[in-house]
Design an enzyme around this catalytic site. Structure first.
Site, PDB file in Angstrom:
ATOM      1  N   ASP A  31       0.867  -1.169   0.004  1.00 12.93           N
ATOM      2  CA  ASP A  31      -0.177  -0.029   0.071  1.00 12.93           C
ATOM      3  C   ASP A  31       0.855   1.122   0.082  1.00 12.93           C
ATOM      4  O   ASP A  31       1.986   1.439   0.914  1.00 12.93           O
ATOM      5  CB  ASP A  31      -0.911  -0.009   1.238  1.00 12.93           C
ATOM      6  CG  ASP A  31      -2.039   0.856   1.022  1.00 12.93           C
ATOM      7  OD1 ASP A  31      -3.262   0.315   1.194  1.00 12.93           O
ATOM      8  OD2 ASP A  31      -1.777   2.252   1.007  1.00 12.93           O
ATOM      9  N   TYR A 141     -12.791   7.814 -14.382  1.00 10.32           N
ATOM     10  CA  TYR A 141     -12.766   6.578 -13.401  1.00 10.32           C
ATOM     11  C   TYR A 141     -13.352   5.428 -13.905  1.00 10.32           C
ATOM     12  O   TYR A 141     -12.512   4.299 -13.943  1.00 10.32           O
ATOM     13  CB  TYR A 141     -13.319   6.995 -12.172  1.00 10.32           C
ATOM     14  CG  TYR A 141     -13.580   5.904 -11.145  1.00 10.32           C
ATOM     15  CD1 TYR A 141     -12.488   5.398 -10.624  1.00 10.32           C
ATOM     16  CD2 TYR A 141     -14.711   5.341 -10.969  1.00 10.32           C
ATOM     17  CE1 TYR A 141     -12.486   4.046  -9.749  1.00 10.32           C
ATOM     18  CE2 TYR A 141     -14.840   4.222  -9.905  1.00 10.32           C
ATOM     19  CZ  TYR A 141     -13.980   3.399  -9.333  1.00 10.32           C
ATOM     20  OH  TYR A 141     -14.000   2.506  -8.853  1.00 10.32           O
TER      21      TYR A 141
END
Ligand code: UDP
Length: 326
Positions: A31, A141
């Site tokens: 991450d 998106y």
């Protein structure tokens, strides 16, 4: 063998990690912490802070752990922001995912569970939306996720990468230990709860002139525990030699913005002031899933379809964590 979870410190990824660990799976997290929270990850879980587009770190992870499969949650996810800043959405969601995939395929990691979205469909031509519905996203998106879907299909054909692309409708709710903490927050339910907590004055309703019964947009809200369950089932499907699949995940009903606000007033017992604002760019009027395929192919059986239960879980988490993970 371990599962690589990208975005494991994020909202949905952290709940999937929680559930994978409960099932005794070995997990490794990557991450960048751009949006994720280190505090959302148990310190016992191998954690790499880095970028999915950084081949060196992915090679290191694949080299250091016996990675069997990847669950890829990392992405930029704001529809409105993607309309204003398409470049970072294509770069982060498409270009970097391609780099991730190349290292995985090169390292013979050929099971992939992908976080796709209802936004790949655009303005619906029919409701509910099943997997055969035409795809014509109305935001960068949505396009970025659709492009990755196409890449996955091509990688299956060329490199035998087996994937399940899970198209989430509206992820929401919380587990006991993980909840929604975005900065900036743009999602409806947390923003309503911030208003209930007095952290903001009101909630803006983005458009009350949609062709829906009360004029506000309708979305199919799914509890993240149910979403997480679908990921575990997708992994099982791939382990059993299942074919690559695109699967819609929703409850099939849908609630309008006004209905969500009304439910939140009931659960919180607070007054929540609303103001009417213009429509948000890139927002379809109605997104409701037909999730029959998820039930048939994955055996998915959502436990928390009611909006009240979803808001109740989110309210509990926000009340216990008024400043999110900080
Ligand atoms: N929405 C709204 N006010 C807000 C945030 C969202 O009216 O402050 C609406 C938004 O236009 C959409 C729905 O609530 O119709 C759900 O939006 P959200 O951002 O939570 O999820 P999305 O549908 O973008 O994935």
């Amino acid at each position: 063998m371990a599962i690589l979870v990208t975005g494991g410190a994020g909202y949905i990824g952290s709940v999937a990690v929680e559930h994978l660990c409960k099932q005794g799976e070995r997990v490794v997290i990557l991450d960048s912490l751009v949006y994720g929270h280190r505090q959302a990850v148990d310190s016992s879980i191998p954690f790499y802070e880095g970028d999915i587009g950084d081949k060196t770190i992915i090679e290191k992870i694949v080299g250091e752990h016996e990675i069997e499969a990847c669950m890829h949650f990392s992405a930029f996810t704001s529809v409105g922001d993607s309309v204003k800043n398409p470049n970072i959405y294509y770069e982060n969601n498409v270009v970097k995912t391609l780099k991730l995939l190349d290292v995985l395929v090169g390292g013979n990691v050929k099971r992939f569970v992908f976080s796709s979205t209802a936004a790949v469909f655009g303005e619906p031509q029919r409701i509910p939306i099943d997997e055969t519905h035409p795809q014509n996203p109305n935001s960068p998106y949505g396009w970025s996720k659709l492009m990755v879907e196409q890449i996955l299909h091509s990688y299956d054909t060329a490199y035998n990468l087996k994937f399940v692309a899970l198209r989430y409708f509206n992820a929401c709710g919380a587990s006991d230990s993980h909840g929604e903490d975005h900065d900036p927050e743009t999602h409806l339910i947390p923003l309503i709860l911030f208003a209930a907590q007095g952290k903001r004055d009101s909630i803006a309703i983005f458009g009350d002139d949609y062709p829906t019964p009360d004029g506000t947009a309708i979305r199919d809200y799914i509890h993240i525990a149910d979403l997480s369950q679908a990921h575990l089932l997708a992994l099982k499907h791939l382990r059993n030699g299942g074919a690559s699949e695109f699967v819609n995940l929703g409850n099939g009903g849908g609630y309008s913005v006004r209905e969500v606000i009304a439910a939140a007033k009931k659960i919180t017992g607070k007054e929540i002031e609303t103001i009417i604002a213009p429509r948000r760019a890139g927002d379809p009027s109605r997104l409701v899933a037909d999730a029959k395929k998820a039930r048939e192919v994955l055996g998915w059986n959502p436990q928390f379809p009611e909006i009240e239960k979803i808001i109740e879980s989110a309210w509990k988490w926000h009340s216990l964590n008024p400043n999110g993970y900080e």
